[in-house]
Structure formats: structure tokens, C-alpha cells
Design an enzyme around this catalytic site. Structure first.
Site, PDB file in Angstrom:
ATOM      1  N   SER A 192      -5.703   4.115 -17.599  1.00  0.00           N
ATOM      2  CA  SER A 192      -5.911   5.449 -19.141  1.00  0.00           C
ATOM      3  C   SER A 192      -6.919   6.384 -18.290  1.00  0.00           C
ATOM      4  O   SER A 192      -7.861   5.908 -18.462  1.00  0.00           O
ATOM      5  CB  SER A 192      -5.733   4.901 -20.420  1.00  0.00           C
ATOM      6  OG  SER A 192      -5.688   5.441 -20.958  1.00  0.00           O
ATOM      7  N   ASP A 232     -10.659  13.799 -23.105  1.00  0.00           N
ATOM      8  CA  ASP A 232     -10.244  13.095 -22.036  1.00  0.00           C
ATOM      9  C   ASP A 232      -9.335  14.955 -21.696  1.00  0.00           C
ATOM     10  O   ASP A 232      -8.219  15.533 -21.639  1.00  0.00           O
ATOM     11  CB  ASP A 232      -9.256  12.458 -22.228  1.00  0.00           C
ATOM     12  CG  ASP A 232      -7.679  11.862 -22.026  1.00  0.00           C
ATOM     13  OD1 ASP A 232      -7.862  12.063 -20.305  1.00  0.00           O
ATOM     14  OD2 ASP A 232      -7.033  12.310 -21.964  1.00  0.00           O
TER      15      ASP A 232
HETATM   16  C1  SPV Z   1      -3.787   7.680 -21.467  1.00  0.00           C
HETATM   17  O1  SPV Z   1      -3.795   6.654 -21.751  1.00  0.00           O
HETATM   18  O2  SPV Z   1      -4.920   8.398 -21.057  1.00  0.00           O
HETATM   19  C2  SPV Z   1      -2.506   9.031 -21.948  1.00  0.00           C
HETATM   20  C3  SPV Z   1      -2.201   8.368 -23.225  1.00  0.00           C
HETATM   21  O3  SPV Z   1      -2.107   9.586 -21.278  1.00  0.00           O
HETATM   22  S1  SPV Z   1      -2.606   9.222 -24.039  1.00  0.00           S
HETATM   23  O4  SPV Z   1      -3.833   9.349 -24.703  1.00  0.00           O
HETATM   24  O5  SPV Z   1      -1.818   8.869 -25.990  1.00  0.00           O
HETATM   25  O6  SPV Z   1      -1.840  10.825 -23.806  1.00  0.00           O
HETATM   26 MG    MG Z   2      -4.040   9.921 -20.355  1.00  0.00          MG
END
Ligand code: SPV
Ligand code: MG
Length: 290
Positions: A42, A54
Site C-alpha cells: 500500500s 499519500d
Molecule cells: C492504498 O492503500 O495505498 C490504496 C488504497 O491505494 S486507498 O488508500 O483506499 O486509496
Molecule cells: Mg494507494
């Protein structure tokens, strides 16, 4: 069977394959011990473990090296989250062999623009690339893999971007046509209706992949019963579990002014040593240390 063959066979079998998020090899090992079928590499978890958003703040190299370390520490397949592929189709052509060489058995690539924003944040920037452009990226990924059993999963972010089911289905079919082995369809609705409608209407041939973080009511039995989903990914439960547990223990130590009370509540040092693979090292010692 190789790890790639294990994942490929699982996809072909029609049975539901489970993948748990990990942000380091220790967590990956815990996921394997718990009985998950594979590891989800992830981007969200790794970003969180570096305490950054992220949003392509971490470099590809940082993620790639963690994938290499994770793959080396478990015997179950690793599905690597390569975000948007770190550029265009040209970049993807160079990126995919690197993830394959690092020991991943699959990549998931999403149809957002670079740099991406995280999907589950309310009001995130969710801009998608043109369908044709992403078809090119999927085709480039498929062409770049060395092992035919390495799995290429195209991730549709149309529901996340609020573009609706018709656009999501149009994109998913286009990515299947471009050669994707599976389609990850993501939703951030707090109930499963949106995702269930997509799955039930899905006219494609390839299996779907779900990440039910936002709609946790949906169980594996529910998902398997849909008949079209090959993989369920648990996206961030390792990092959330870690944050909850660490916070609680740190607060207790501060409140107590010492570690006496928390000690008995924690895994023993012996358990951690075992997780580090101590038994393997001792066997090497016994055999080769002269
Ligand atoms: C991650 O775990 O990095 C994903 C899933 O891409 S989400 O965070 O739901 O986008
Ligand atoms: Mg991701």
C-alpha cells in the site's frame, strides 16, 4: 508454484483472494501468519509510516525498495501499489520490470493524473487522465512484464472522482480491452450500494478487485457471493492498528511514569525475536560457524 503462479491461479479459480496491507516486512510476516492470501504493498500505508501524505510525496525508489524487502520476507504473493505509474506510458514501461524484479507478483495502477491525491480523503484532488492515455499505460505495463503470470491490475477512480457508474464502466471496459488482467474499482461511499451496483452490472470478462475500507460492512462471504470479484484488498488496517496500539501504550507509560503496567500487555521480546527469523539464523550458525 511460483508466487506469480499462485496469484494467477487464484484469479483463474474464481475463488476470492485476500490481500492485507503492509508497510514493512514485519507487518507482511504478520499478515502471512494470520492467513491472508497475499500482501498489499500500500502506498497509503508506506506514506503514513513516513508521516507524509499519500500524494506521490515519497519517491518511487522508496516504495520499490520496501516492496523488495517485503517480497523477500514472505512466501505469499505481493500486489504492489504503483499509484499512477510514476509518469506516462514510457515511465510505466520502465517501472513494471523493476517491480517484477523486486519480487512483486502484480501491480495496481490507477487512472489519475500525476501527482495523485489519496482517494479516501474528503475533497481530495481527483483528476483522471484520458481513457486512451490510460489504455496506453495499461498496454505498456502488459508488454513490459517478463513473466506472463505477473498480473496487471488497472484501477478505475471514476467513482472516487464522482463521475458515476457509466463513466466507471466505460473506463473499466477500455482498460480490459487494453489488456488488464483485473479491474480494481474503488469507491469512498460509506455504504456498499455504489460498488454493488457497479459489480452487478459489470459486463466485462476479467475479475474485479474491491477495497472495502469505506464500506466495511461488506464481508468476504458477501463479496464472494457476487461472483465477479477475484480479490479483496484490506487497504490500511495494519497502519491503523499500529497507530491505535502505539498511542495507547505511549499514553499509559506517560500516565504511569514507567513501563511496569504496560509490560505484561505487550508481545514479549522473545516473540519479536522469533518474528525476526531467529530460528533461521541459528540454523545457519549451527551449520556454518566453525
Ligand atoms: C492504498 O492503500 O495505498 C490504496 C488504497 O491505494 S486507498 O488508500 O483506499 O486509496
Ligand atoms: Mg494507494
Amino acid at each position: 508454484m511460483t508466487k506469480n503462479q499462485t496469484l494467477r491461479a487464484a484469479l483463474d479459480s474464481g475463488n476470492l483472494f485476500t490481500a492485507m496491507a503492509a508497510h514493512n516486512p514485519l507487518v507482511a510476516r504478520l499478515a502471512e501468519q494470520a492467513g491472508f492470501g497475499g500482501i498489499w504493498g500500500s502506498g497509503f500505508e508506506l506514506s503514513a509510516s513516513y508521516a507524509v501524505p499519500d500524494a506521490n510525496i515519497l519517491s518511487m525508489g522508496t516504495h520499490l525498495e520496501m516492496m523488495r524487502a517485503i517480497a523477500a520476507s514472505v512466501s505469499i504473493p505481493l500486489i504492489a501499489d504503483i499509484d499512477t505509474g510514476f509518469g506516462n506510458a514510457v515511465n510505466v514501461s520502465y517501472v513494471v520490470p523493476q517491480y517484477e524484479a523486486a519480487g512483486a507478483s502484480a501491480i495496481v495502477m490507477e487512472d489519475k493524473t500525476f501527482p495523485k491525491d489519496t482517494s479516501l480523503r474528503a475533497d481530495g484532488r481527483q483528476e483522471l487522465v484520458r481513457i486512451e492515455e490510460f489504455q496506453g499505460k495499461v498496454a505498456a505495463a502488459v508488454a513490459a512484464r517478463r513473466d506472463k503470470d505477473f498480473v496487471v491490475i488497472a484501477r478505475v477512480e471514476a467513482l472516487i472522482a464522482g463521475l458515476g457508474q457509466e463513466e466507471a464502466t466505460r473506463r473499466a471496459l477500455a482498460y480490459e480491452e487494453a489488456g488488464a488482467d483485473a479491474i480494481l474499482i474503488h469507491s469512498k461511499q460509506k455504504t456498499p450500494e455504489e460498488i454493488l451496483a457497479f459489480v452487478q452490472e459489470w459486463p466485462g470478462q476479467v475479475p474485479l478487485v474491491l477495497v472495502p475500507t469505506a464500506y466495511p460492512q461488506l464481508t468476504e462471504v458477501d463479496i464472494a457471493a457476487l461472483g465477479k470479484v477475484g480479490v479483496v484488498i484490506y487497504g490500511n488496517h495494519a497502519i491503523r492498528a499500529a497507530v491505535g496500539a502505539v498511542r495507547k501504550v505511549f499514553a499509559q507509560i506517560r500516565a504511569d511514569g514507567g513501563i511496569g503496567n504496560v509490560d505484561a500487555t505487550l508481545p514479549t521480546v522473545k516473540e519479536i525475536i522469533a518474528l525476526q527469523g531467529d530460528e533461521h539464523m541459528r540454523a545457519i550458525e549451527a551449520r556454518y560457524l566453525k
